[in-house]
Write an enzyme that holds these catalytic residues in place. Sequence first.
Site: not given
Ligand SMILES: *Cc1c(COP(=O)(O)O)cnc(C)c1O
Length: 468
Positions: A112
Site C-alpha cells: 500500500k
Molecule cells: C491490502 C492488502 C491486500 C489486498 O489488496 P486489495 O487491493 O485490497 O485487493 C493483500 N495483501 C496485503 C498485505 C494487503 O495489505
Amino acid sequence: MEYISTRGSAPPLDFEGVTLAGLASDGGLYLPREWPRLTEDEIRALRGRPYHELAATIMRPFVVGSLTDDELDALCETVYGNFGHAAVTPLVQLDEQHWLLELFHGPTLAFKDVALQLLGHLFETFLARRGEKMMIVGATSGDTGSAAINAVAGRDNVEIVMLHPKGRVSDVQRRQMTTVRAANVYNLAIDGSFDDAQAHVKRMFRDPEVAGKLKLGAVNSINWARLMAQVVYYFYSALQLGAPDRKTAYSVPTGNFGDVFAGYVAAQMGLPIERLIVATNVNDILHRALSEGDYSAGGVTATMTPSMDIQVSSNFERLLFDCGGRDGAALAEQMRGFEQSKAMRLTNAQREGAAALFTSMRADQTETARALAWAYRETGQVIDPHTGVGLHAALAASEDALVPAEVPLVTLATAHPAKFPDAVERAVGVRPALPGRVGDLFGREEHFTEIDGSYEAVRDFVLANASA
Ligand SMILES: *Cc1c(COP(=O)(O)O)cnc(C)c1O
C-alpha cells in the site's frame, strides 16, 4: 483526462477532482473516460528505465490537465527515491516459472505504500493550489492505516484521524501507526470491531453536521490515484521478463480488488498479460463471482491474512462497469439490488468479459501454510501469509496448466513477513526479523486515544481536533 462514474450520474471530473473526491457523488467509483494505449514499440522503449521514470511515463496520460510534466517527474522522483530498495519493486526468481514481485520495500512494509506515498504528495499539492484543508478519516484492520499515516504525517493542509479496533491489530501494525509523531496525526483505538469502525467512518461522510464544517477525504482504494500508481509495477516487472515480446501472468492476493484491477488497467493499456489470477482466502466472494457468477456476501471469517478478510470488494464494481459495456444506469440498478439483498448475479457480458483475463483461486489456512513451507524449503524465501495465498494460487494454476509452462508467473508479494511474525513462524519455524529501517519500532513511544465505541464519541473527537 476526464473521469466518469461507474453509476453514470455524477458529474465528470479531472484528475485533481477525483483524487480529492474519492467516491463519486452518485455512490459510484471514478474511471478514466477511455484507456490510454501504448504501442508495442512504445512499451519496448521503456525497457531498462529507472522506476521513477517509468512511473511518470505510465501515469502521465492519467494526470494531464492536473499536473505538468515537470511536476509529475519531480513527484515520482521524490516518492520513489524513498524506498528501501533501489529497484523499488524488485523481482525474485523462485524456480523456472515462478517469480515474486516484492512490493514491501516502502516505509510500512506493505504494497500500500507504493500508492499511498504518492497520494500523500498529491493531496498536499492539490490542496495548496486550492487553498483548502482536508481531514482524512479512515478505519483500518492494519496495513492501510499505517501506510496512510506515514504518507501524510507532517504534510501541509491535511490531517488524519485513523480508527483501529482496540486490541485487534497486530503489535507491529499498531506501533507503525501510534509511534508516528506528527501534529496532524490522530490515532483512535475504539471499543468494537473493524466493521464498527468502518461503519462510523461511512456515517461521518453522510453526516450533514460534519459536512458543514469539514472537507473529509478518503484514503481507501476507491481512490483512483491509488490504482493508477499500482499499474506501474505491472509494467516494470513485465518489461524485465521480456514484454512486449513475451507475455507475463500474475497471481494477486486480493481483498478489495484494487491491486489486481491495476493489472487489468495495465492490460487495457497494451501490456501483454496472459492471465490475472485473483487469489482469495476463505472469504471468497470474488472466487464465487468469477467462477460461478454469484456475488453474494456472507459473514467474515478471521484468518492469518487479515488484510484480505473482506466480504464486499469495492473495486469489483469498476470491472463490472468496464466489462459490462460501461452502462452506468444499468450498473447503478444492479448495485442498488446488491446493497439491498447483499447478493447479485453477474450478467453474461460481465462474466465473459472477466473470464477473458481473470481466473480465480481460493486458499484455505492449510494451503496457505503449505505455500509458505514450500517457498522456504524449495527456495529459501520466507514469505508473508498474504503472499502465501497468492503463491498457492500460482502453483495450482501452473499445475493445472491454466498458465502455460513457458509463461513467467509472478506472485505479488504484498507484505514483508515481519509484519505477521507469528503466522510465519508457525508455518516455517523461522521468526522473520524487522528490516533495519524500522528496527526501533518497539523502542518508540506510542500515542493514541482510547475512545468508546459510539459514533458520537468519534464524531466529537474529529470535530474537536480539526484545525480547518
Ligand atoms: C491490502 C492488502 C491486500 C489486498 O489488496 P486489495 O487491493 O485490497 O485487493 C493483500 N495483501 C496485503 C498485505 C494487503 O495489505
